[in-house]
Design a protein around this motif. Sequence first.
Motif: not given
Length: 446
Positions: A86-89, A94-103, A159-161, A164-169
């Motif tokens: 979704y972020a790519l398309a 990425v700062e506007c994206v929240r980590a998925p619930t499953a993650a 974008t992927l970097f 992943v950096d934002w999700m990891s945090q």
Amino acid sequence: MPTQRSQRERAPARSNVGLMGAVDSHSDVEVRRGVAELAARLGDRLPEVVSAISASLRDDIPDLRDEAQIPLLDASVEGNVTTALYALAHDTPVECVRAPTAALEQARRIAQQGLPVSVLVRIYRLGQRSFTHLAFGELQRIDVAPHARVTIVERVTETLFAYVDWMSQQVVEVYEEERERWLETRNSMRALRVREVLAGRQSVDIVSAITAIRYPLRSHHVGLVVWYPTATGEADELARMQRFVRELGIAVQAGAAPLLIATDRSTGWAWLPFHVAPDGIVAAVREFSQQHQDSPSVAIGSLAPGVKGFRRSHAQADAVRSVVLARKDANPTVVADGDPGLAAAALVCEKIEEAHAWVAEVLGGLAADTESDARLRETLRVFLNGGASYTLAAEQLDLHFNTVKYRVGRAMARRGRPITEDRFDVELALLLCHWYGDTLLLPATP
């Protein structure tokens, strides 16, 4: 004024700038179209992409191979892939994206399993690698100009970097919160089971108790109480205490990992297990403690076997610690139940006020809190313990025979009456003064 020649020379320049602007705009449109098409193609193959990334992660990270954990891993991978696509398309920051619930749930589960945070971080790094390979493989099937293809690769990589950096945090923060909560709960349950074993109010299912507290109760045990006398109650003191007990277990070659139960942030109960009763273990613990640079105060129980020994050694250590606390000594110290007379002195700790009055009655002026009376009390104590032998006392105190004789005479005079029928009382009073110090002494008079 500019010449006609100069005007003609500048005209093509303006024309070239406009052309390049058109080329750049056209290239950016093609890059956006290419990235969007790539995201759409991968989205159409979502089950296949998720399966490939999940399988790759299980191959690279053994801790993820538990069959019961696979559904959660797949759900986490699917949530992250969907969010990243979704972020790519849509070219979403990425700062506007929240980590998925499953993650987030997977981060909690990894913390609950006692796995290190490095496992969680590797999931995202290795997942990024697998996703990148799949994306670039799909990109080969898209018809775009060569220069646009290079830019698409750069945009996808960046974008992927960033993703992943934002999700990891986000997931690491959830991991740490869950890890702290889970450890607190687990340690509370462990401490509860240990207290049940110590209470001994009901028969102990030794197998379940061993499993619950993760400690070999059938071994021989040395119980310890460790504490920092000038503690501030900060978490760092608990970490220091844990490190000390762990290093002590290694130094004395314990048969398994020591058990430590924190009773507060600066005090803990500990046990050292041994398969076979070792010789000189109390002396070894004392030596390590006295030489350790960051040693807490340590009270040591005697070596004893089995569940009863687990209780008994702890009770001994706790009792002799009470004597040290009654002395209000701020310096780290090491005491053991086997120290001469200390276990007996601990018996009066709960009646210290009565003991204070009794000592004054038995010793009279010799109970004064002065350096001179302290020397006289110690000399008399050693003299009586040695069978009233001046020679033996002189050897033990490293004093001249006549010095010992003089001090014993002075001690009798300070007491105010000879030792005849109450010698045992005098010995006991001197013993209590030796271990409790000024807690049992009379204020010095001018």
